[in-house]
Design a protein around this motif. Structure first.
Motif, PDB file in Angstrom:
ATOM      1  N   MET A  58      80.124 128.525  76.032  1.00 28.24           N
ATOM      2  CA  MET A  58      80.436 127.404  75.142  1.00 28.24           C
ATOM      3  C   MET A  58      80.838 126.224  76.021  1.00 28.24           C
ATOM      4  SD  MET A  58      83.001 129.559  72.621  1.00 28.24           S
ATOM      5  CE  MET A  58      83.213 128.351  71.322  1.00 28.24           C
ATOM      6  N   THR A  59      81.000 125.068  75.401  1.00 32.20           N
ATOM      7  CA  THR A  59      81.602 123.961  76.137  1.00 32.20           C
ATOM      8  C   THR A  59      83.104 123.975  75.859  1.00 32.20           C
ATOM      9  OG1 THR A  59      81.464 122.347  74.345  1.00 32.20           O
ATOM     10  CG2 THR A  59      79.524 122.557  75.807  1.00 32.20           C
ATOM     11  N   GLY A  60      83.859 123.318  76.702  1.00 33.04           N
ATOM     12  CA  GLY A  60      85.289 123.208  76.463  1.00 33.04           C
ATOM     13  C   GLY A  60      85.588 122.510  75.149  1.00 33.04           C
ATOM     14  N   VAL A  61      84.726 121.572  74.777  1.00 28.81           N
ATOM     15  CA  VAL A  61      84.899 120.856  73.509  1.00 28.81           C
ATOM     16  C   VAL A  61      84.725 121.824  72.335  1.00 28.81           C
ATOM     17  CG1 VAL A  61      83.989 118.990  72.059  1.00 28.81           C
ATOM     18  CG2 VAL A  61      84.234 118.650  74.536  1.00 28.81           C
ATOM     19  N   GLU A  62      83.751 122.736  72.425  1.00 28.35           N
ATOM     20  CA  GLU A  62      83.565 123.743  71.365  1.00 28.35           C
ATOM     21  C   GLU A  62      84.757 124.700  71.301  1.00 28.35           C
ATOM     22  OE1 GLU A  62      78.678 124.049  71.418  1.00 28.35           O
ATOM     23  OE2 GLU A  62      79.843 125.248  72.840  1.00 28.35           O
ATOM     24  N   VAL A  63      85.279 125.089  72.464  1.00 26.63           N
ATOM     25  CA  VAL A  63      86.461 125.956  72.492  1.00 26.63           C
ATOM     26  C   VAL A  63      87.641 125.235  71.853  1.00 26.63           C
ATOM     27  CG1 VAL A  63      88.129 127.139  73.975  1.00 26.63           C
ATOM     28  CG2 VAL A  63      85.684 127.279  74.487  1.00 26.63           C
ATOM     29  N   LEU A  64      87.811 123.965  72.180  1.00 22.33           N
ATOM     30  CA  LEU A  64      88.900 123.183  71.590  1.00 22.33           C
ATOM     31  C   LEU A  64      88.788 123.155  70.066  1.00 22.33           C
ATOM     32  CD1 LEU A  64      91.348 121.306  71.742  1.00 22.33           C
ATOM     33  CD2 LEU A  64      89.759 119.408  72.156  1.00 22.33           C
ATOM     34  N   GLU A  65      87.587 122.988  69.565  1.00 22.52           N
ATOM     35  CA  GLU A  65      87.357 122.982  68.116  1.00 22.52           C
ATOM     36  C   GLU A  65      87.817 124.304  67.491  1.00 22.52           C
ATOM     37  OE1 GLU A  65      83.840 121.303  65.202  1.00 22.52           O
ATOM     38  OE2 GLU A  65      83.307 121.951  67.222  1.00 22.52           O
TER      39      GLU A  65
END
Length: 119
Positions: A58-65
């Motif tokens: 995943m991207t870090g942005v997806e993990v943050l979501e």
């Protein structure tokens, strides 16, 4: 002090962040796998996540979501070796308070963590 998770696909980078922040008195748990970090946050109260933008699955942005769904109040700082306006904008839109550029600068990291935590 805060309970912080660090997620970076390169374990040395996560360990470096952990060592820096533990010296400041924080409790830090480092992960290299997205699923492990998400599972940990589901079971454990965490104040902050420090997330690499480029990860394995995943991207870090997806993990943050995903983290925000579990813990809406979690604070976040993004790490990137490839800063772009787009990734910064995405991270901030999803609730990251800050981001740091790699290689990690110890003083910058300590300052940004303290600011985001309101210390």
């Amino acid at each position: 002090m805060a309970h912080i998770i660090v997620l970076d696909d390169i374990s040395d980078a996560g360990m470096l962040v952990r060592r820096i922040l533990e010296r400041k008195g924080h409790q830090v748990t480092a992960f290299t796998e997205e699923e492990d970090a998400l599972e940990f946050v589901r079971k454990t109260p965490v104040d902050m996540a420090i997330l690499d933008i480029k990860l394995k699955k995943m991207t870090g942005v997806e993990v943050l979501e995903e983290l925000k769904k579990e813990r809406p109040g979690i604070k976040a700082i993004m790490l990137t070796g490839y800063p772009t306006l787009e990734t910064a904008r995405d991270a901030l839109r999803l609730g990251a308070q800050e981001y740091c550029v790699k290689p990690i600068n110890k003083d910058e990291l300590e300052t940004k963590v303290a600011e985001v935590l309101g210390e």
